[in-house]
Scaffold this motif. Sequence first.
Motif, PDB file in Angstrom:
ATOM      1  N   ARG A 103       0.870  -1.180   0.000  1.00  0.00           N
ATOM      2  CA  ARG A 103       0.000   0.000   0.000  1.00  0.00           C
ATOM      3  C   ARG A 103       0.904   1.226   0.000  1.00  0.00           C
ATOM      4  O   ARG A 103       1.759   1.371   0.884  1.00  0.00           O
ATOM      5  CB  ARG A 103      -0.897  -0.002   1.231  1.00  0.00           C
ATOM      6  N   GLU A 104       0.740   2.096  -0.977  1.00  0.00           N
ATOM      7  CA  GLU A 104       1.572   3.299  -1.063  1.00  0.00           C
ATOM      8  C   GLU A 104       1.047   4.359  -0.096  1.00  0.00           C
ATOM      9  O   GLU A 104      -0.146   4.666  -0.088  1.00  0.00           O
ATOM     10  CB  GLU A 104       1.580   3.842  -2.491  1.00  0.00           C
ATOM     11  N   ILE A 105       1.936   4.901   0.714  1.00  0.00           N
ATOM     12  CA  ILE A 105       1.578   5.912   1.712  1.00  0.00           C
ATOM     13  C   ILE A 105       2.213   7.231   1.270  1.00  0.00           C
ATOM     14  O   ILE A 105       3.436   7.380   1.295  1.00  0.00           O
ATOM     15  CB  ILE A 105       2.099   5.524   3.112  1.00  0.00           C
ATOM     16  N   SER A 106       1.384   8.180   0.865  1.00  0.00           N
ATOM     17  CA  SER A 106       1.929   9.428   0.328  1.00  0.00           C
ATOM     18  C   SER A 106       1.355  10.683   0.969  1.00  0.00           C
ATOM     19  O   SER A 106       1.723  11.795   0.590  1.00  0.00           O
ATOM     20  CB  SER A 106       1.712   9.487  -1.194  1.00  0.00           C
ATOM     21  N   ASP A 107       0.453  10.522   1.966  1.00  0.00           N
ATOM     22  CA  ASP A 107      -0.062  11.689   2.677  1.00  0.00           C
ATOM     23  C   ASP A 107      -0.484  11.280   4.089  1.00  0.00           C
ATOM     24  O   ASP A 107      -0.497  10.095   4.437  1.00  0.00           O
ATOM     25  CB  ASP A 107      -1.213  12.357   1.910  1.00  0.00           C
ATOM     26  N   LYS A 108      -0.831  12.257   4.884  1.00  0.00           N
ATOM     27  CA  LYS A 108      -1.134  12.006   6.297  1.00  0.00           C
ATOM     28  C   LYS A 108      -2.370  11.136   6.470  1.00  0.00           C
ATOM     29  O   LYS A 108      -2.398  10.254   7.346  1.00  0.00           O
ATOM     30  CB  LYS A 108      -1.324  13.328   7.037  1.00  0.00           C
ATOM     31  N   ALA A 109      -3.395  11.351   5.658  1.00  0.00           N
ATOM     32  CA  ALA A 109      -4.616  10.555   5.807  1.00  0.00           C
ATOM     33  C   ALA A 109      -4.336   9.081   5.571  1.00  0.00           C
ATOM     34  O   ALA A 109      -4.800   8.211   6.323  1.00  0.00           O
ATOM     35  CB  ALA A 109      -5.685  11.060   4.837  1.00  0.00           C
TER      36      ALA A 109
END
Length: 357
Positions: A103-109
Amino acid sequence: MLIFDAHLDMAWNALEWNRDLMLPVAKIREFEQHFDKIIPGPCTVSWDELRRGRVGLMIATLLPRFHRKDKPLTFPQSREAAYGMSMGQLAYYRAMVERGVLREISDKAALDAHVAEWNSLPAGTPAVGQPPLGFILSMEGSPPILYPEQIEHWYKAGLRLLGPAHYGPSPYCFGTGSQGGFNEDGKKLLREMDRVGMLLDVTHLADESFWDAMEIYQGPCIASHHNCRSLVPADRQLTDEQIQELIRRGSVIGAAFDNWMLKPGWVIGVSDPATVKLDDVINHIDHICQLAGNANHCGMGTDLDGGFGKEQSPSDLDTIADLGRVGELLSKRGYSSDDVERIMWRNFVEFFQRAWA
């Protein structure tokens, strides 16, 4: 407990080392043992091992580097080749996302939701199946960035963290084993990073380049996989002055697990791997905590399988699934449960939460 690893070259292992990371480490080792002198040593990381050790969140790299016995062939001979190589590695990560492994994590949410999901898993059991492993996309070395203004292009492609240097000179600055600061394009690069919100990884920066970056770059920064020069003298390590500057800036420093960075005088291919233990990792973490006066600036950036294998890793670690032992050793040193949790995952998570707020 969720574990955060701040530096893993996963796509490089899959593409350059031709490793099927869907297999358990034991199967990869069994396959690779038939090929003499092709790999440096037994691998320690696969998606299966990350799950088994509950390493549910990592910084995963794009690494424009070849594995070649001749040093001049180690790095791409052209910037365009480096660009293509890194885009290919990015495609590999996206394929793993499509498969449901990553899962790509690219922002705070996305980060908040991912951490909450992993922390809701039953304690004390391997994370089998879902949820996916989370990754924040980083680049180690800057040759794939063809010109400073291309930072925005890379940011839109998902890159969230850049280490401008690796070994030797880079197009923009100087790295491990070389000397010098950021050139004019490099200074533009740092300003572009500030403009678009690209985070800085100071790992591998030569001393003069490090201090240039501290002066020019105004955004949040980390040292993803770095140890302490006062314990192991070498330019690959951080001086106490550099550590204190990173502490001042609210950074987090990930302890690297490469033996020559852990024990003074340890020589690759010569020294006995049995002489290095996970306690040597704790020594570096503890040194930074003593400088800071707290445990808020330490984590782990293991760099396991970063061009080496079990033969060059702490001898009481078989695979990355054993990272939980670091928490046990910290507890034995007198660190509180809150401090242990911080070092194992919270410091890096909270760094990105602040940076992306």
